[in-house]
Design an enzyme around this catalytic site. Structure first.
Site, PDB file in Angstrom:
ATOM      1  N   THR A 272      52.310 113.538  77.065  1.00  0.00           N
ATOM      2  CA  THR A 272      52.160 114.145  78.386  1.00  0.00           C
ATOM      3  C   THR A 272      52.676 115.580  78.411  1.00  0.00           C
ATOM      4  O   THR A 272      52.005 116.484  78.895  1.00  0.00           O
ATOM      5  CB  THR A 272      52.955 113.319  79.401  1.00  0.00           C
ATOM      6  N   PHE A 402      52.842 113.022  88.462  1.00  0.00           N
ATOM      7  CA  PHE A 402      53.961 112.217  87.959  1.00  0.00           C
ATOM      8  C   PHE A 402      53.967 110.804  88.533  1.00  0.00           C
ATOM      9  O   PHE A 402      54.958 110.081  88.411  1.00  0.00           O
ATOM     10  CB  PHE A 402      55.296 112.921  88.233  1.00  0.00           C
ATOM     11  N   CYS A 409      57.263 108.775  87.429  1.00  0.00           N
ATOM     12  CA  CYS A 409      57.783 109.139  86.113  1.00  0.00           C
ATOM     13  C   CYS A 409      59.300 109.304  86.120  1.00  0.00           C
ATOM     14  O   CYS A 409      59.844 110.107  86.861  1.00  0.00           O
ATOM     15  CB  CYS A 409      57.139 110.453  85.683  1.00  0.00           C
TER      16      CYS A 409
HETATM   17  C1  HEM Z   1      55.628 107.092  84.255  1.00  0.00           C
HETATM   18  C2  HEM Z   1      53.381 111.393  84.013  1.00  0.00           C
HETATM   19  C3  HEM Z   1      56.811 113.036  80.967  1.00  0.00           C
HETATM   20  C4  HEM Z   1      58.615 108.548  80.684  1.00  0.00           C
HETATM   21  C5  HEM Z   1      54.745 108.131  84.458  1.00  0.00           C
HETATM   22  C6  HEM Z   1      53.600 108.057  85.353  1.00  0.00           C
HETATM   23  C7  HEM Z   1      52.961 109.260  85.268  1.00  0.00           C
HETATM   24  C8  HEM Z   1      53.704 110.103  84.347  1.00  0.00           C
HETATM   25  C9  HEM Z   1      51.680 109.658  85.993  1.00  0.00           C
HETATM   26  C10 HEM Z   1      53.174 106.856  86.196  1.00  0.00           C
HETATM   27  C11 HEM Z   1      52.144 106.039  85.465  1.00  0.00           C
HETATM   28  C12 HEM Z   1      51.573 104.871  86.250  1.00  0.00           C
HETATM   29  O1  HEM Z   1      51.748 104.746  87.455  1.00  0.00           O
HETATM   30  O2  HEM Z   1      50.901 104.051  85.611  1.00  0.00           O
HETATM   31  C13 HEM Z   1      54.133 112.221  83.183  1.00  0.00           C
HETATM   32  C14 HEM Z   1      53.846 113.619  82.931  1.00  0.00           C
HETATM   33  C15 HEM Z   1      54.825 114.089  82.085  1.00  0.00           C
HETATM   34  C16 HEM Z   1      55.700 112.970  81.788  1.00  0.00           C
HETATM   35  C17 HEM Z   1      52.686 114.393  83.524  1.00  0.00           C
HETATM   36  C18 HEM Z   1      55.028 115.464  81.498  1.00  0.00           C
HETATM   37  C19 HEM Z   1      54.527 116.570  81.946  1.00  0.00           C
HETATM   38  C20 HEM Z   1      57.625 111.974  80.643  1.00  0.00           C
HETATM   39  C21 HEM Z   1      58.774 112.038  79.780  1.00  0.00           C
HETATM   40  C22 HEM Z   1      59.269 110.760  79.683  1.00  0.00           C
HETATM   41  C23 HEM Z   1      58.432 109.904  80.505  1.00  0.00           C
HETATM   42  C24 HEM Z   1      59.297 113.302  79.105  1.00  0.00           C
HETATM   43  C25 HEM Z   1      60.454 110.228  78.917  1.00  0.00           C
HETATM   44  C26 HEM Z   1      61.444 110.925  78.507  1.00  0.00           C
HETATM   45  C27 HEM Z   1      57.964 107.783  81.631  1.00  0.00           C
HETATM   46  C28 HEM Z   1      58.273 106.382  81.891  1.00  0.00           C
HETATM   47  C29 HEM Z   1      57.431 105.960  82.922  1.00  0.00           C
HETATM   48  C30 HEM Z   1      56.608 107.118  83.279  1.00  0.00           C
HETATM   49  C31 HEM Z   1      59.324 105.533  81.168  1.00  0.00           C
HETATM   50  C32 HEM Z   1      57.383 104.572  83.580  1.00  0.00           C
HETATM   51  C33 HEM Z   1      58.346 104.558  84.732  1.00  0.00           C
HETATM   52  C34 HEM Z   1      58.385 103.236  85.484  1.00  0.00           C
HETATM   53  O3  HEM Z   1      57.328 102.695  85.793  1.00  0.00           O
HETATM   54  O4  HEM Z   1      59.490 102.773  85.746  1.00  0.00           O
HETATM   55  N1  HEM Z   1      54.784 109.377  83.865  1.00  0.00           N
HETATM   56  N2  HEM Z   1      55.241 111.859  82.465  1.00  0.00           N
HETATM   57  N3  HEM Z   1      57.442 110.677  81.074  1.00  0.00           N
HETATM   58  N4  HEM Z   1      56.963 108.194  82.481  1.00  0.00           N
HETATM   59 FE1  HEM Z   1      56.198 110.056  82.564  1.00  0.00          FE
END
Ligand code: HEM
Length: 465
Positions: A272, A402, A409
């Site tokens: 991402t 996000f 996220c």
């Molecule tokens: C969840 C985007 C960076 C870890 C999500 C979701 C999105 C997203 C859209 C929700 C997905 C869903 O509803 O199915 C992004 C974008 C990023 C980014 C655009 C960077 C520009 C990161 C980073 C990490 C991370 C750096 C870890 C260090 C996670 C985790 C979830 C998540 C663990 C699940 C959270 C939960 O449901 O409890 N992210 N992410 N992401 N992201 Fe990110």
């Protein structure tokens, strides 16, 4: 208002609507379907079921209401449980391990912890800048690959003190290869009928080998930390995962759950971020005024001094540029929810409890009702703090890269600090050019999207800062 059936294309026996996905680029196919059927339509997939797609701010806003809808774990996300089990991303909200990991890990992703990771983030971006400086102006730089090295190395160093050292190797770490291959394969699996599995034995074998490699890599990281744990003074994510106790239940994460979440972070955290950085540099190169404004801002705030974390948060234009990038090119192109109970969308379209409903960002983020007639243009100005706040007040949930609510996220502050630092460091030291000035954006797709065949060239502005 009377009930109105959701529009849907006619499907084929056995294949349903799979044939609607004609090009390499499924977002283009979805755009075509939206043009034909409007802001809401339904597709049916054999063996998987149906899915409703929504693409207006109004409908997206409606399904973001957590009292009526929740994150849906189906299709690709359900398949991804083969890799990451009930880790944070792939868990159902009602699974015990989601709540446990969420409560234990939230503090480790808070602003204070993330600021504490600044020096290690800087360590990695300097490695990349030094490499680019040595490349000279004539060698094309594979932007997406190097941003992937950067994001993976940053995540592993900051969160678990481990060095992949990707800038010292020609090949990307095998973890990255296995991850890309397995995510592509999981995507393919959802597009073919279940009975077709027998015809794909070798891809299945390869899939399980890739999964094994990723989980073994994670397991080794954990073992290395346990072995070193006596003298370990690091307070990082891995420590939080291994030692953290949930205040509510008094429980710790099981070993299995630590592996699931470690794999999750390595995957969710680097594709991402690298995708966003690649899109951001592409957009700046196609919009030279934006590039100039961003570089001027760095010159004004940072000068030629080494960048500090406090100065990063003085930036105004670069954050707006990154928000605009995420609006136009969200590396996670949509999120999928489902209704708690049978319900009506927009007061008239019936959907059943549990049927997946996907919010398509590539459509909703250019809704002219929110972003006006110039929604397709790249204009960071509309995302400057005041404008961004106003937009979000007037049109709730108009910008969702996000994700939503409690399932949004967890890594957002981490990614934000990293992207501000990387962009500033690069603009401070380099000018950039498209390797091929006629290049226009092509998309590579796995679970995330990023630019394909995107090469840049650089020239140093002065000695490295
Ligand atoms: C969840 C985007 C960076 C870890 C999500 C979701 C999105 C997203 C859209 C929700 C997905 C869903 O509803 O199915 C992004 C974008 C990023 C980014 C655009 C960077 C520009 C990161 C980073 C990490 C991370 C750096 C870890 C260090 C996670 C985790 C979830 C998540 C663990 C699940 C959270 C939960 O449901 O409890 N992210 N992410 N992401 N992201 Fe990110």
């Amino acid at each position: 208002e009377p009930k109105t059936p959701i529009p849907e294309p006619r499907g084929l026996p056995y294949l349903g609507n799979i044939t609607e996905f004609r090009s390499e680029d499924s977002l283009q196919d979805l755009a075509r379907l939206h043009d034909t059927y409007g802001d809401i339509f339904r597709l049916r997939f054999p063996g998987v079921g149906s899915c409703v797609f929504v693409g207006s701010n109004q409908l997206v806003n409606e399904i973001c209401d957590e009292s009526r809808f929740k994150k849906s774990i189906q299709a690709e996300v359900a398949e991804a449980r083969l890799i990451a089990g009930d880790g944070l991303f792939t868990a159902k909200s009602e699974e015990e391990n989601w709540g446990l990991a969420h409560r234990i890990l939230m503090p480790a992703f808070g602003p204070v912890s993330i600021k504490g990771m600044f020096n290690e983030m800087q360590d990695i971006v300097i490695q990349m800048a030094l490499k680019w400086a040595r490349y000279g102006s004539f060698n094309p730089i594979p932007a997406s690959d190097d941003f992937t090295r950067l994001a993976l190395d940053t995540l592993a160093l900051c969160s678990m003190g481990y060095r992949f050292n990707s800038f010292y190797k020609d090949e990307l770490h095998p973890f990255v290869q296995s991850m890309g291959d397995s995510l592509t394969e999981l995507g393919n699996r959802t597009q073919r009928p279940k009975w077709a599995k027998v015809f794909y034995r070798s891809s299945e074998r390869k899939l399980f080998k890739d999964i094994d490699l990723m989980r073994t890599t994670s397991d080794e990281l954990i073992k290395a930390r346990r072995a070193a744990s006596n003298g370990n003074k690091r307070k990082d994510l891995l420590t939080a995962m291994i030692e953290g106790v949930d205040a509510r239940t008094g429980k710790k994460l099981s070993d299995e759950s630590v592996i699931n979440n470690l794999v999750t972070f390595l995957i969710a955290g680097h594709e991402t971020t690298s995708g966003t950085l690649s899109f951001a540099f592409y957009s700046m190169l196609k919009n030279p005024q934006t590039f100039q404004k961003a570089q001027q801002e760095v010159d004004t705030i940072m000068g030629r001094d080494r960048i500090t974390v406090d100065k990063l948060f003085k930036l105004k234009y670069i954050p707006a540029m990154l928000r605009e990038t995420l609006r136009q090119c969200s590396p996670i192109p949509g999120i999928t929810l489902e209704a708690h109970e049978d319900t009506l969308l927009a007061g008239k379209y019936p959907v059943k409890k549990g049927e997946p409903i996907t919010a398509i960002f590539s459509r909703a983020h250019i809704d002219p009702a929110v972003y006006g007639e110039d929604a397709n243009e790249f204009k960071p100005e509309r995302m400057l703090d005041e404008n961004f706040d106003r937009l979000q007040k007037e049109f709730p949930n108009c910008w969702k890269p996000f994700g939503n609510g409690m399932r949004a996220c967890i890594g957002r502050p981490f990614a934000w600090q990293e992207m501000l630092l990387v962009t500033s460091t690069l603009l401070q030291n380099f000018d950039f050019f498209l390797n091929d000035p006629s290049y226009t954006l092509k998309i590579a797709e796995t679970l995330t999207i990023k630019p394909k065949d995107f090469f840049m060239r650089t020239s140093l502005r002065h000695g490295m800062t």
